[in-house]
Design an enzyme around this catalytic site. Structure first.
Site, PDB file in Angstrom:
ATOM      1  N   THR A  15      35.163  45.951  30.662  1.00 27.21           N
ATOM      2  CA  THR A  15      35.065  47.388  30.364  1.00 27.21           C
ATOM      3  C   THR A  15      33.904  47.718  29.441  1.00 27.21           C
ATOM      4  O   THR A  15      33.262  48.756  29.586  1.00 27.21           O
ATOM      5  CB  THR A  15      36.373  47.862  29.680  1.00 27.21           C
ATOM      6  OG1 THR A  15      37.439  47.595  30.567  1.00 27.21           O
ATOM      7  CG2 THR A  15      36.348  49.332  29.353  1.00 27.21           C
ATOM      8  N   SER A  60      37.164  41.021  34.545  1.00 24.09           N
ATOM      9  CA  SER A  60      37.711  39.696  34.228  1.00 24.09           C
ATOM     10  C   SER A  60      38.894  39.325  35.122  1.00 24.09           C
ATOM     11  O   SER A  60      39.337  38.182  35.127  1.00 24.09           O
ATOM     12  CB  SER A  60      38.088  39.600  32.750  1.00 24.09           C
ATOM     13  OG  SER A  60      39.305  40.242  32.513  1.00 24.09           O
ATOM     14  N   ASP A  92      41.340  41.718  30.044  1.00 26.43           N
ATOM     15  CA  ASP A  92      42.525  41.370  30.842  1.00 26.43           C
ATOM     16  C   ASP A  92      42.803  39.869  30.865  1.00 26.43           C
ATOM     17  O   ASP A  92      43.951  39.445  30.765  1.00 26.43           O
ATOM     18  CB  ASP A  92      42.375  41.879  32.280  1.00 26.43           C
ATOM     19  CG  ASP A  92      42.526  43.395  32.360  1.00 26.43           C
ATOM     20  OD1 ASP A  92      42.965  43.996  31.367  1.00 26.43           O
ATOM     21  OD2 ASP A  92      42.198  43.963  33.418  1.00 26.43           O
ATOM     22  N   THR A 167      47.359  36.411  23.128  1.00 21.77           N
ATOM     23  CA  THR A 167      47.918  36.977  24.355  1.00 21.77           C
ATOM     24  C   THR A 167      47.570  38.453  24.375  1.00 21.77           C
ATOM     25  O   THR A 167      47.618  39.107  23.328  1.00 21.77           O
ATOM     26  CB  THR A 167      49.468  36.872  24.319  1.00 21.77           C
ATOM     27  OG1 THR A 167      49.810  35.495  24.210  1.00 21.77           O
ATOM     28  CG2 THR A 167      50.114  37.432  25.561  1.00 21.77           C
TER      29      THR A 167
HETATM   30  N1  ASP Z   1      39.725  45.270  33.721  1.00 25.34           N
HETATM   31  C1  ASP Z   1      38.892  45.018  32.573  1.00 25.34           C
HETATM   32  C2  ASP Z   1      38.523  43.540  32.576  1.00 25.34           C
HETATM   33  O1  ASP Z   1      39.315  42.734  32.186  1.00 25.34           O
HETATM   34  C3  ASP Z   1      39.580  45.427  31.316  1.00 25.34           C
HETATM   35  C4  ASP Z   1      38.784  45.168  30.057  1.00 25.34           C
HETATM   36  O2  ASP Z   1      37.622  44.866  30.065  1.00 25.34           O
HETATM   37  O3  ASP Z   1      39.352  45.300  28.977  1.00 25.34           O
HETATM   38  O4  ASP Z   1      37.451  43.210  32.985  1.00 25.34           O
END
Ligand code: ASP
Length: 345
Positions: A15, A60, A92, A167
């Site tokens: 993100t 991720s 994630d 976690t």
């Molecule tokens: N979906 C995103 C990822 O894990 C969420 C984040 O970056 O916090 O890449």
């Protein structure tokens, strides 16, 4: 006067560097390779910063062991040139990735700090700037000309944690991570306060860095729930070329103690499949033999994961499976703390 520390930012996606697709309105990774140009505040930090980016940044959720290897190689190639590393990934799977990196680097003498954000860096209310700036400050921190941190950590929302203890616990709040079984290594407020007592300190002579890049991923998480059926357990334990199982049990490591269940586990162990008992609880430890419902597990050779997280257990299993150990040796190393991932051993 000592020289300014050199810091390498490794951008893999997440993100922090995403933008909204104007058609679907979904967040997607974009080319954030010019990180430093995007955040002019970084120039005020008392260090030299360079960045390196994945050719194709990823969410991720698409992480896998081949990307872990890419991250490890970037750090390995640049290890001597830099004093510290900040790795940006999506939150994630950040606990999985950073736990794996902690096992892949043996005899680490420099900080590797993972961070990311819940809102993109371009967003008005973003948490990305604080997370990134403080992570860099931590990676730069030195005492007596030595880095304060020489382990793999995760920094998020004012707290620095040992990565393999973390976690992700919240999909929305900025405080997205926790470390239930180990205290934070640092907290940032007006001051950046390190909890020195809990930080790993290399002992004895300095050993050469070893980077282990082969991980075995023929493994599965088998999470118990009341009502799980014999045929489901059978199909999971009989997956072709399965090498290891994280058995997520109840409470202090308790499971069904009926013959249909224990016999299946025993059969898997006889086929050299390693089974690790990890609790479904967020905090606390597995104590095999404490209740009648875990005595059988201990007797048939299920390995007690103590207070390890599932994320860290997955990483440790992937790492140790490549070491060609007997069940006795495997059990010994799994139950021992290798990177501070387990308490009291
Ligand atoms: N979906 C995103 C990822 O894990 C969420 C984040 O970056 O916090 O890449």
């Amino acid at each position: 006067m000592s020289k300014k520390p050199n810091i390498l930012i490794v951008y893999t996606g997440g993100t922090i560097g995403m933008i909204k697709d104007y058609k679907t309105k979904a967040l997607k990774a974009f080319d954030f390779s010019q990180i430093i140009e995007n955040i002019p505040e970084l120039e005020q930090l008392n260090c030299n910063i360079k960045s390196i980016s994945f050719d194709e940044p990823i969410d991720s959720s698409n992480m896998n062991t081949s990307y872990y290897k890419d991250i490890a190689e970037i750090i390995e190639v640049n290890y001597k040139k830099y004093d510290g590393f900040v790795v940006l990934t999506g939150s994630d799977t950040m606990s999985y990735i950073s736990s794996a990196i902690s096992f892949m680097f043996e005899n680490l003498q420099k900080p590797i700090i993972f961070t990311g954000s819940q809102l993109p860096i371009g967003d008005l209310r973003t948490d990305a700037k604080e997370n990134l700036i403080t992570s860099i400050e931590i990676a730069c921190s030195q005492k007596d000309n030595k880095p304060v941190i020489s382990e793999v950590c995760l920094y998020f929302e004012y707290k620095l944690y040992r990565a393999n203890r973390t976690t992700k616990i919240n999909a929305e709040q900025f405080e997205a991570f926790t470390s239930m079984n180990y205290p934070p290594l640092a907290e940032s407020g007006v001051h950046l306060n390190f909890n020195e007592y809990y930080i790993y300190k290399p002992k004895g002579e300095i050993k050469e860095l070893v980077v282990r890049k082969t991980l075995i991923n023929d493994i599965v998480i088998l999470k118990l729930f009341p009502g799980i059926t014999e045929k489901v357990v059978y199909s999971i334990l009989n997956v072709n070329s399965l090498r290891g199982v994280i058995l997520e049990t109840y409470g202090a490591g308790n499971s069904i103690n009926k013959p249909w269940f224990l016999n299946q586990l025993q059969e898997a162990i006889s086929k050299n499949i390693k089974i690790i008992n990890v609790t479904q609880c967020a905090g606390g430890s597995v104590m095999q033999g404490h209740y009648e419902t875990s005595v059988g597990l201990k007797e048939i050779g299920v390995i007690g994961g103590k207070d390890i997280t599932t994320e860290s257990a997955i990483a440790k299993l992937m790492y140790l499976l490549n070491e060609n150990l007997s069940l006795k040796e495997f059990t010994f190393y799994f139950e021992k703390s290798l990177r501070g991932e387990i308490s009291g051993s």
